[in-house]
Design a protein around this motif. Structure first.
Motif, PDB file in Angstrom:
ATOM      1  N   GLY A 104     -68.681   1.947   7.312  1.00  0.00           N
ATOM      2  CA  GLY A 104     -67.807   1.339   8.343  1.00  0.00           C
ATOM      3  C   GLY A 104     -66.701   1.596   8.039  1.00  0.00           C
ATOM      4  O   GLY A 104     -66.475   1.638   9.337  1.00  0.00           O
ATOM      5  N   PHE A 105     -66.739   2.831   6.921  1.00  0.00           N
ATOM      6  CA  PHE A 105     -64.740   2.891   7.532  1.00  0.00           C
ATOM      7  C   PHE A 105     -64.909   4.434   7.502  1.00  0.00           C
ATOM      8  O   PHE A 105     -63.148   5.167   7.481  1.00  0.00           O
ATOM      9  N   GLY A 106     -65.901   5.214   6.835  1.00  0.00           N
ATOM     10  CA  GLY A 106     -65.917   6.490   6.427  1.00  0.00           C
ATOM     11  C   GLY A 106     -65.489   6.878   4.837  1.00  0.00           C
ATOM     12  O   GLY A 106     -65.589   6.212   4.090  1.00  0.00           O
ATOM     13  N   PRO A 107     -65.140   8.139   5.018  1.00  0.00           N
ATOM     14  CA  PRO A 107     -65.464   8.283   3.346  1.00  0.00           C
ATOM     15  C   PRO A 107     -64.051   8.346   2.596  1.00  0.00           C
ATOM     16  O   PRO A 107     -63.555   8.514   1.816  1.00  0.00           O
ATOM     17  N   ASP A 108     -62.891   8.465   3.767  1.00  0.00           N
ATOM     18  CA  ASP A 108     -61.929   8.219   2.909  1.00  0.00           C
ATOM     19  C   ASP A 108     -61.110   6.507   2.899  1.00  0.00           C
ATOM     20  O   ASP A 108     -60.091   6.572   3.150  1.00  0.00           O
ATOM     21  N   ALA A 109     -61.981   5.897   3.496  1.00  0.00           N
ATOM     22  CA  ALA A 109     -61.538   3.992   3.274  1.00  0.00           C
ATOM     23  C   ALA A 109     -60.629   3.995   2.287  1.00  0.00           C
ATOM     24  O   ALA A 109     -60.112   3.084   2.940  1.00  0.00           O
ATOM     25  N   LEU A 110     -60.206   4.319   1.134  1.00  0.00           N
ATOM     26  CA  LEU A 110     -60.277   3.779   0.143  1.00  0.00           C
ATOM     27  C   LEU A 110     -58.582   3.907   0.708  1.00  0.00           C
ATOM     28  O   LEU A 110     -57.700   3.615  -0.033  1.00  0.00           O
ATOM     29  N   SER A 111     -58.379   5.566   1.364  1.00  0.00           N
ATOM     30  CA  SER A 111     -56.755   5.749   1.452  1.00  0.00           C
ATOM     31  C   SER A 111     -56.597   4.724   2.680  1.00  0.00           C
ATOM     32  O   SER A 111     -55.176   4.466   3.223  1.00  0.00           O
ATOM     33  N   ARG A 112     -57.164   3.444   3.355  1.00  0.00           N
ATOM     34  CA  ARG A 112     -56.509   2.586   4.057  1.00  0.00           C
ATOM     35  C   ARG A 112     -56.400   1.586   3.827  1.00  0.00           C
ATOM     36  O   ARG A 112     -57.125   0.574   3.536  1.00  0.00           O
ATOM     37  N   ALA A 113     -55.579   1.466   3.174  1.00  0.00           N
ATOM     38  CA  ALA A 113     -54.858  -0.183   3.447  1.00  0.00           C
ATOM     39  C   ALA A 113     -54.464  -1.060   3.592  1.00  0.00           C
ATOM     40  O   ALA A 113     -54.693  -2.474   3.322  1.00  0.00           O
ATOM     41  N   GLU A 114     -54.798  -0.784   4.846  1.00  0.00           N
ATOM     42  CA  GLU A 114     -55.202  -2.214   6.351  1.00  0.00           C
ATOM     43  C   GLU A 114     -56.875  -2.633   5.666  1.00  0.00           C
ATOM     44  O   GLU A 114     -56.607  -3.649   7.009  1.00  0.00           O
ATOM     45  N   LEU A 115     -57.671  -2.247   5.076  1.00  0.00           N
ATOM     46  CA  LEU A 115     -58.494  -3.311   4.143  1.00  0.00           C
ATOM     47  C   LEU A 115     -59.240  -4.104   3.117  1.00  0.00           C
ATOM     48  O   LEU A 115     -59.431  -5.008   3.350  1.00  0.00           O
ATOM     49  N   PHE A 116     -57.553  -4.400   2.856  1.00  0.00           N
ATOM     50  CA  PHE A 116     -57.187  -4.818   1.548  1.00  0.00           C
ATOM     51  C   PHE A 116     -55.897  -5.650   1.624  1.00  0.00           C
ATOM     52  O   PHE A 116     -54.868  -5.646   3.175  1.00  0.00           O
ATOM     53  N   SER A 117     -56.002  -6.966   1.355  1.00  0.00           N
ATOM     54  CA  SER A 117     -55.122  -8.740   1.637  1.00  0.00           C
ATOM     55  C   SER A 117     -53.941  -7.985   0.821  1.00  0.00           C
ATOM     56  O   SER A 117     -53.192  -8.393   1.687  1.00  0.00           O
ATOM     57  N   ASN A 118     -54.213  -7.480  -0.282  1.00  0.00           N
ATOM     58  CA  ASN A 118     -52.126  -7.850  -0.795  1.00  0.00           C
ATOM     59  C   ASN A 118     -52.220  -6.227  -1.322  1.00  0.00           C
ATOM     60  O   ASN A 118     -52.819  -5.243  -2.193  1.00  0.00           O
TER      61      ASN A 118
END
Length: 300
Positions: free
Chosen positions: A97-111
């Motif tokens: 859904g958000f690419g191989p670097d999805a972990l680096s996208r802080a906006e995907l997470f709540s806290n």
């Protein structure tokens, strides 16, 4: 601090505690294999108001110690499948859904604070894998300078995956999909997202107990799994809810393996007829609850 005691004095101390020692050679072997302080946790089952029940033998305590050791290995084996599937589904949904670097996208997470803590753990885990010379890590770092999510999850602990999954935004949806990312991951386990989040947290705690060879038998568990409505009567801070949780996961994902593992569990119990399951919160009808096919004469 108390002074250290030689083995023979440790045996004498066991006798002073009220534990029957029929064979000092056996007692010596036990204490050479297992720390006196560790063994102390196992005879708590035979204590009441600080006094050991009359007639308690070292053999009875050792049977619980050995049962617990084999039980932890059984639990480790079952949780392994859950851990790997959780890694797989987490990486698949987020990277698709958000690419191989999805972990680096802080906006995907709540806290944000929790996210920062998780990412620090990821960084430590990657560095550890790099020092160990893990091929997939070295390859991706050499070629891209970083790890795609599907490679990163292979070095992430179950606790890290659980924390990141639990921290996904509740409104996070992949374009073109109807359910949230959390729901899509949970759907692979056949349950709703709130349950999977709770179950992964709980099983992470149990996994860590097993990984560090700590006592699982007759233990109060701080992180309790959220029980399905039909299972609420089994909710407690004892160990039986762990078995119910594993059953619910396995009956959807690996039903044949669950039947096989239950046979192994039943055989384990039969191997230690003196060990009671009541201190772990097992009800009288636990075989029916878990789906054991072959009832034995072992009393819980």
């Amino acid at each position: 601090m108390k002074p250290p005691l030689p083995i023979d004095e440790q045996i004498n101390h066991l006798v002073e505690q009220g534990i029957l020692i029929g064979n000092r050679a056996f007692a010596r072997c036990c204490l050479l294999d297992t720390n006196y302080y560790r063994l102390r946790g196992y005879w708590m089952t035979f204590e009441q108001n600080g006094a050991i029940h009359k007639g308690t033998r070292l053999e009875d305590i050792w049977a619980i110690h050995e049962f617990d050791r084999e039980l932890r290995l059984w639990l480790w084996r079952l949780i392994e499948r859950v851990e790997i599937k959780a890694r797989t589904q987490f990486a698949y949904a987020l990277s698709l859904g958000f690419g191989p670097d999805a972990l680096s996208r802080a906006e995907l997470f709540s806290n944000r604070k929790s996210y920062k803590k998780s990412m620090e753990a990821v960084e430590r885990e990657i560095n550890h894998a790099k020092k160990q010379g893990m091929p997939c890590v070295q390859h991706n770092l050499d070629k891209y300078g970083r790890l795609p999510l599907w490679a990163a999850v292979e070095v992430m602990s179950m606790g890290t995956v659980s924390s990141l999954y639990g921290n996904l935004r509740d409104d996070l949806v992949i374009e073109g999909h109807t359910g949230t990312v959390s729901e899509e991951i949970a759907a692979a386990f056949g349950i709703a997202a709130p349950y999977l989040k709770s179950w992964l947290r709980h099983l992470t705690m149990v996994r860590n107990i097993c990984a560090h060879h700590n006592r699982f038998y007759n233990r109060l568990l701080k992180t309790r799994p959220r029980m399905l409505r039909r299972d609420k009567k089994w909710s407690s801070n004892r160990e039986f809810p762990t078995f119910v949780t594993l059953k619910r996961i396995y009956e959807i994902s690996w039903p044949d393996e669950w039947k096989e593992e239950l046979r192994a569990f039943s055989n384990l119990i039969s191997s230690y007829p003196s060990v009671s399951l009541r201190p772990m919160g097992f009800p009288n009808n636990w075989r029916e609850v878990l789906g054991v096919d072959n009832p034995s004469t072992h009393e819980s």
